[in-house]
Design a protein around this motif. Structure first.
Motif, short mmCIF file in Angstrom:
data_model
loop_
_atom_site.label_atom_id
_atom_site.label_comp_id
_atom_site.label_asym_id
_atom_site.label_seq_id
_atom_site.Cartn_x
_atom_site.Cartn_y
_atom_site.Cartn_z
N THR A 128 0.71 -1.28 -0.04
CA THR A 128 -0.07 0.06 0.00
C THR A 128 0.90 1.30 0.01
OG1 THR A 128 -0.14 -0.15 2.52
CG2 THR A 128 -2.03 -0.98 1.08
N LEU A 139 -3.70 5.17 1.40
CA LEU A 139 -3.61 5.47 2.82
C LEU A 139 -4.79 4.78 3.38
CD1 LEU A 139 -2.47 9.08 2.96
CD2 LEU A 139 -1.24 7.24 3.58
N VAL A 140 -5.94 4.72 2.69
CA VAL A 140 -7.23 4.13 3.21
C VAL A 140 -6.97 2.72 3.17
CG1 VAL A 140 -9.51 3.56 2.75
CG2 VAL A 140 -8.63 6.03 2.65
N TRP A 196 -4.21 0.96 3.29
CA TRP A 196 -3.03 0.63 4.55
C TRP A 196 -3.73 0.67 5.82
CZ3 TRP A 196 -1.31 4.00 8.37
CH2 TRP A 196 -0.42 3.48 9.26
N TRP A 197 -4.63 1.61 6.13
CA TRP A 197 -5.42 1.69 7.33
C TRP A 197 -6.30 0.61 7.60
CZ3 TRP A 197 -10.56 2.45 8.69
CH2 TRP A 197 -10.73 2.76 10.31
N LEU A 198 -6.90 0.21 6.33
CA LEU A 198 -8.00 -0.77 6.71
C LEU A 198 -7.53 -2.27 6.83
CD1 LEU A 198 -10.90 -0.11 3.78
CD2 LEU A 198 -10.96 -0.67 6.30
N HIS A 243 -4.88 -2.83 8.44
CA HIS A 243 -4.17 -2.75 9.64
C HIS A 243 -5.58 -3.05 10.68
CE1 HIS A 243 0.27 -2.35 9.82
NE2 HIS A 243 0.07 -1.58 8.64
N LYS A 244 -6.62 -2.41 10.41
CA LYS A 244 -7.73 -2.38 11.26
C LYS A 244 -8.79 -3.57 11.11
CE LYS A 244 -6.20 1.11 13.67
NZ LYS A 244 -5.71 1.24 15.09
#
Length: 522
Positions: free
Chosen positions: A223, A379-380, A382-384, A386-387
Motif C-alpha cells: 500500500t 492510505l485508506v 493501508w489503514w483498513l 491494519h484495522k
C-alpha cells in the motif's frame, strides 16, 4: 520444512535489509506509474481542421476561414469542422446555395497551443482514423495481458528477480525504439512490447517484495510502497509532459531514466522463499545470512536441506484450477481484479468522471489530481488492512464503490448538481483504487508459493481484459450517458458480495504448496 515466516522471524520487520528492499522495489514501480499512463498525453488530440489548398495557404486570414471551413457544434461550442472543408469558398450572398464539402484531402492543420506534436498529429489519427488513438492504448494493455500470463509462469519457474530485470530491459530497449517509429503500425508493435514489459515488472516486483518481507512489512509494501510510488509516478507524468510537449522528447524523458535501475541487480536479492520451494537451500541461506549481517543480527542457521520439502515440478496455468479450493479463489479474484482495473482505467484515467467537464480541459491538472487522489486511496487501504480482516477490507471498498457509482447515475443533470455527481464519482474512484491495492496484498496471501506469481499474473491478465475494453467502454455513454456507470456499479456490488466468501489470510502463514490453500468461508 518449518514455517518460513517463523523461520525468518529473527530478522525482525524493519531492519536495514527490509527497508532497502522495500525502497528499491517501490522505486522501480515509480517508473510504471508514468509510462503506463503516458498515452494520456502521447495520444491526445489537439484542436485541428482541414489544411487549406496550397493556393490559399498564407493568403487567408483567420476572419476568412469561415468561408473555407464549415462550422459544427461540439460539446456546446461552435468550432471549425475537423473533418470537412468547402470545395469552393462560401459567400455572404443569402440566395447562394451552401457550397459542397469534401474530406481533408490535403491533410490537417493542428493547434500547437498545447503540444508541439503527439502521435495523433504525427500520423493523422483523426476523422476516419480516430479509432486508432484508443486502439493504441488497447495495444499497450494487450501487451500487458500477454506479459501477465507469460511472466507468471516464467517467474514461478526461473525466479522473481530474473523475470523482473528481463522486464526492465525489455521496456527500456523497446521504449527507446518507439522514438524511431516510422509509422503508426510500427509504434503499435513497439508499444505492445512495452506493455508486455510493464506488466512483468509490476507483478514480479510485488511478488518478490511480498515473499521477502515479513507479514507486517508486507502490508506497508503493498500500500504505502509500490502502490504509493505508482501514484507518485502518475503525478510526475504531468510534470514531464508539461515540459516535453513533443511526443518523441516525452518518450525519451519517460524511458531513458530506466537505465538507472540496472545497478539494482546487485542490491535486490532473489526471493529466499522461492529458492527454498525449489530446493535451492544454499542460495537461500546465503541471502538470509547477508540480510542478518545488514540488520546487525547473528544468523542462527536454523534451516538445512533435510528440512526442506523438495516438491519440485513444473507448474502451469491449469494448476490454478487443480483443486476446488484454489479454483474458487482464482475465479473470485479474477472477477475482482477485472472490475477494479476496468473502473480505474475507464473512469479514472479517461476523464476522472463523466461529469467533471475534463477539469476545465487541462490534461496536466487532470493527471496530477488523479494521481493525488490515488495517494488518499492507498492510505485508506493501508489503514483498513491494519484495522480489519482482509475479507472485510476488500469487500467493503467494493461495496462502497459500487453503491457510489449507482448513486452517481441517479443525480439529475444540472449545472448546480454536477458537483455532487463529481464528488460521488471521485469517492467511488478512491474506493476502487483502494481495493486494487488491497486485493494485490490479499491475493498474494491466498496463492501458494509454487504458483503465486502465476496466480497474481493471471489475475492481472483478467484486469488487462477490462483495460483493453476500457477505451471503447466509454462509448456506451453515447447511447446513455450513465449506462457505463450503472453497469459498473452493479458488477462491482456483485464482486463485493462474492469477495466475502474468500478465506481469511490475516495472521495466517503464506501457503507453500497447492494443498495448503484454504477453502472458501461459506
Amino acid at each position: 520444512m518449518q514455517d518460513y515466516d517463523e523461520a525468518i522471524a529473527f530478522l525482525g520487520d524493519w531492519g536495514t535489509f527490509q527497508r532497502t528492499v522495500l525502497f528499491l522495489l517501490s522505486l522501480i514501480v515509480l517508473h510504471n506509474g508514468y509510462t503506463g499512463l503516458s498515452m494520456v498525453f502521447l495520444a491526445d488530440t489537439p484542436q485541428h481542421h482541414c489544411r487549406l489548398p496550397d493556393s490559399l495557404n498564407g493568403t487567408t486570414g483567420e476572419a476568412n476561414l469561415s468561408s473555407l471551413l464549415p462550422v459544427e457544434e461540439v460539446d456546446g461550442e461552435m468550432i471549425y469542422s475537423r473533418c470537412r472543408r468547402y470545395k469552393t469558398p462560401a459567400t455572404d450572398d443569402l440566395n447562394a446555395t451552401t457550397p459542397e464539402t469534401e474530406p481533408c484531402v490535403d491533410g490537417w492543420e493542428y493547434s500547437t497551443e498545447r503540444y508541439i506534436s503527439t502521435i495523433v498529429t504525427q500520423w493523422d489519427l483523426v476523422c476516419e482514423n480516430n479509432w486508432k488513438g484508443p486502439f493504441t492504448t488497447s495495444v499497450f494493455f494487450l501487451g500487458g495481458l500477454c506479459g501477465s500470463l507469460f511472466s507468471g509462469q516464467f517467474s514461478d519457474r526461473y525466479g522473481r528477480k530474473t523475470t523482473l530485470f528481463i522486464g526492465i530491459t525489455v521496456q527500456l530497449v523497446f521504449g527507446l525504439l518507439e522514438t524511431a517509429s516510422q509509422s503508426w503500425e510500427m509504434f503499435c508493435v513497439l508499444h505492445f512490447v512495452v506493455g508486455f514489459g510493464s506488466s512483468s515488472i509490476y507483478i514480479s516486483t510485488f511478488v518478490l517484495g511480498s515473499e521477502i518481507l515479513s507479514k507486517s512489512a508486507r502490508v506497508a509494501f503493498g500500500t504505502l510502497g509500490i502502490s504509493m510510488f505508482f501514484a507518485f509516478g502518475y503525478m510526475l507524468l504531468s510534470l514531464a509532459a508539461y515540459y516535453a510537449r513533443d511526443w518523441c522528447m516525452l518518450t525519451l524523458a519517460l524511458f531513458l531514466p530506466k537505465i538507472l535501475y540496472v545497478p539494482f541487480w546487485w542490491f535486490i536479492p532473489e526471493s529466499p522463499r522461492w529458492l527454498f520451494s525449489h530446493g535451492r537451500v544454499k542460495e537461500a541461506e546465503a541471502i538470509l545470512q547477508t540480510a542478518a549481517k545488514k540488520n546487525g543480527i547473528r544468523y542462527p542457521g536454523m534451516i538445512s536441506e533435510k528440512d526442506v520439502t523438495n516438491n519440485i515440478r513444473a507448474y502451469n496455468f491449469l494448476d490454478l484450477f487443480r483443486t476446488s479450493n484454489i479454483r474458487n479463489i482464482s475465479i473470485i479474484s479474477f472477477l475482482c481484479f477485472m472490475l477494479c482495473c476496468r473502473f480505474v482505467v475507464t473512469i479514472g484515467y479517461y476523464g476522472l468522471s463523466l461529469n467533471t467537464s475534463n477539469l476545465y480541459g487541462d490534461p496536466y491538472i487532470n493527471c496530477c489530481i488523479s494521481g493525488f487522489s490515488e495517494i488518499g486511496a492507498y492510505l485508506v487501504a493501508w489503514w483498513l488492512l491494519h484495522k480489519a480482516s482482509r475479507r472485510i477490507a476488500n469487500s467493503s471498498m467494493l461495496l462502497v464503490g459500487g453503491a457510489l457509482l449507482l448513486l452517481t447515475s441517479i443525480v439529475p443533470a444540472s449545472k448546480y448538481l454536477h458537483i455532487i455527481a463529481t464528488a460521488l464519482a471521485m469517492i467511488g474512484k478512491l474506493s476502487i483504487s483502494a481495493t486494487f491495492a488491497i486485493i494485490f496484498v490479499y491475493s498474494s496471501e491466498l496463492y501458494p508459493t509454487v504458483v503465486r506469481n502465476m496466480g497474481i499474473g493471471t489475475c492481472c491478465m483478467t484486469s488487462r481484459i477490462g483495460a483493453i475494453l476500457a477505451p471503447y467502454f466509454v462509448y456506451l455513454g453515447t447511447f446513455n450517458k450513465m449506462l457505463p456507470i450503472i453497469i459498473m456499479g452493479i458488477l462491482t456490488l456483485i464482486a463485493g458480495v462474492l469477495s466475502l466468501i474468500l478465506p481469511e489470510s490475516r495472521e495466517v502463514s503464506l501457503p507453500e504448496i497447492i494443498e495448503q490453500v484454504q477453502p472458501l468461508a461459506w
